[in-house]
Scaffold this motif. Structure first.
Motif, PDB file in Angstrom:
ATOM      1  N   HIS A 101      -5.684  -1.727   1.600  1.00 23.03           N
ATOM      2  CA  HIS A 101      -6.136  -1.087   0.364  1.00 23.03           C
ATOM      3  C   HIS A 101      -5.273   0.123   0.059  1.00 23.03           C
ATOM      4  CE1 HIS A 101      -8.524   2.132  -1.665  1.00 23.03           C
ATOM      5  NE2 HIS A 101      -8.723   1.144  -2.513  1.00 23.03           N
ATOM      6  N   GLY A 102      -4.903   0.293  -1.227  1.00 25.84           N
ATOM      7  CA  GLY A 102      -4.117   1.452  -1.618  1.00 25.84           C
ATOM      8  C   GLY A 102      -2.776   1.466  -0.900  1.00 25.84           C
ATOM      9  N   VAL A 103      -2.429   2.604  -0.280  1.00 21.91           N
ATOM     10  CA  VAL A 103      -1.208   2.661   0.503  1.00 21.91           C
ATOM     11  C   VAL A 103      -1.329   1.772   1.747  1.00 21.91           C
ATOM     12  CG1 VAL A 103       0.361   4.178   1.790  1.00 21.91           C
ATOM     13  CG2 VAL A 103      -0.591   4.946  -0.372  1.00 21.91           C
ATOM     14  N   GLY A 104      -2.556   1.490   2.169  1.00 27.54           N
ATOM     15  CA  GLY A 104      -2.744   0.527   3.249  1.00 27.54           C
ATOM     16  C   GLY A 104      -2.176  -0.834   2.898  1.00 27.54           C
ATOM     17  N   ALA A 105      -2.145  -1.167   1.609  1.00 29.86           N
ATOM     18  CA  ALA A 105      -1.522  -2.424   1.178  1.00 29.86           C
ATOM     19  C   ALA A 105      -0.014  -2.368   1.392  1.00 29.86           C
ATOM     20  CB  ALA A 105      -1.844  -2.695  -0.284  1.00 29.86           C
ATOM     21  N   VAL A 123      -5.246  -4.997  -1.859  1.00 37.18           N
ATOM     22  CA  VAL A 123      -6.338  -4.529  -2.702  1.00 37.18           C
ATOM     23  C   VAL A 123      -5.929  -3.225  -3.379  1.00 37.18           C
ATOM     24  CG1 VAL A 123      -8.771  -3.850  -2.757  1.00 37.18           C
ATOM     25  CG2 VAL A 123      -7.997  -5.567  -1.095  1.00 37.18           C
ATOM     26  N   ALA A 124      -5.904  -3.220  -4.718  1.00 35.51           N
ATOM     27  CA  ALA A 124      -5.477  -2.031  -5.469  1.00 35.51           C
ATOM     28  C   ALA A 124      -4.223  -1.435  -4.836  1.00 35.51           C
ATOM     29  CB  ALA A 124      -6.608  -0.998  -5.518  1.00 35.51           C
ATOM     30  N   PRO A 125      -3.160  -2.226  -4.700  1.00 29.39           N
ATOM     31  CA  PRO A 125      -2.013  -1.803  -3.889  1.00 29.39           C
ATOM     32  C   PRO A 125      -1.201  -0.672  -4.498  1.00 29.39           C
ATOM     33  CG  PRO A 125      -1.521  -3.860  -5.024  1.00 29.39           C
ATOM     34  CD  PRO A 125      -2.975  -3.580  -5.270  1.00 29.39           C
ATOM     35  N   VAL A 126      -0.928   0.330  -3.678  1.00 28.17           N
ATOM     36  CA  VAL A 126       0.010   1.397  -4.021  1.00 28.17           C
ATOM     37  C   VAL A 126       1.283   1.082  -3.255  1.00 28.17           C
ATOM     38  CG1 VAL A 126       0.514   3.867  -3.896  1.00 28.17           C
ATOM     39  CG2 VAL A 126      -1.827   3.085  -4.381  1.00 28.17           C
ATOM     40  N   LEU A 127       2.264   0.504  -3.934  1.00 29.87           N
ATOM     41  CA  LEU A 127       3.461   0.021  -3.254  1.00 29.87           C
ATOM     42  C   LEU A 127       4.634   0.990  -3.315  1.00 29.87           C
ATOM     43  CD1 LEU A 127       3.311  -3.779  -4.132  1.00 29.87           C
ATOM     44  CD2 LEU A 127       2.314  -2.529  -2.198  1.00 29.87           C
TER      45      LEU A 127
END
Length: 263
Positions: A101-105, A123-127
């Motif tokens: 999720h987020g930066v976890g993505a 999930v809601a990726p911050v790439l």
């Protein structure tokens, strides 16, 4: 050969891993949830771990170093976060599904290049990249600007949650958020792309068109990288696993695993 892996090994750290297991082991792949910056494994333990276990999936969530109940790591890098995920995944009895999720993505995309996952879910990726920083600065300048100088990134409740979530719950969740290492924050801004995934696992991208952290064009770009379109959940905030309506995204993930990955 990744020279850095043996020339500059990632220092060990205590890792917090929370889990919920099904009553009967049906042989399904374990699901490893990876939270983003400031979040710990607790964000998945609130709802999603039990939901996955109730549907027969062994569910685990790891707190990246310096987050949640894991050991402190003020100088952690994205490589160290990736190492944490790969090490936990490798300790599970079967090839895992990695859900970030987020930066976890972003961390999951790097882990997929080192670990032969059953599948990946962003999930809601911050790439990463400067476009990420630009969006954050426009929508939350006070909370974002300090992070550009090594300070703490602060996301507002209205970025993280929809108005459907009671304000008391939103305040309580936001109050539990921590911070990521300054080095890792800078690396996200630089936006180094991940290497190709090992074994070409199926990857699902999902999020909300009303997310005030990850705009819809970013979701579309992330999904296009896997030749797909994102699965969307209107009316939800960035933290889909905590927001009102949390059952819908996790049920969609589990449905996809059952149908498209033969889990």
């Amino acid at each position: 050969m990744r020279v850095a892996e043996w020339a500059r090994p990632v220092p060990p750290v205590r890792r917090e891993v929370l889990a919920a297991l099904p009553e009967v082991d049906e042989g399904r792949p374990p699901v490893l949830f990876v939270p983003g910056f400031g979040h710990g494994a607790w964000v998945f333990a609130e709802h999603w771990l039990d939901r996955a276990a109730s549907r027969g999936f062994p569910a685990h969530a790891v707190s990246l170093r310096g987050h949640g109940g894991s050991g402190a790591a003020p100088k952690a890098s994205l490589r160290a976060y990736t190492h944490d995920v790969v090490q936990v995944a490798a300790s599970l009895p079967r090839r895992a599904v990695l859900v970030g999720h987020g930066v976890g993505a972003l961390v999951v995309t790097h882990a997929l290049a080192r670990y032969p996952a059953h599948a990946g879910v962003l999930v809601a990726p911050v790439l990463g990249g400067w476009g990420t920083a630009g969006t954050a600065l426009r929508r939350n300048p006070v909370g974002t600007l300090p992070a550009a100088f090594g300070g703490r990134l602060r996301l507002s409740r209205r970025q993280l949650f929809s108005r459907r979530l009671p304000d008391a719950a939103a305040r309580a969740y936001a109050g539990r958020l921590g911070r990521a290492a300054a080095r890792a924050q800078w690396q996200v801004l630089l936006g180094r792309p991940a290497e190709p995934a090992v074994g070409d696992p199926p990857v699902l991208v999902l999020g909300s068109p009303d997310d005030r952290v990850v705009p819809l064009p970013a979701l579309n770009r992330a999904a296009a990288g896997y030749n797909a379109a994102p699965l969307l959940f209107p009316g939800m905030g960035h933290d889909l696993m905590l927001d009102a309506g949390w059952p819908e995204p996790i049920d969609a993930i589990l449905d996809w695993l059952e149908k498209d990955t033969r889990a």
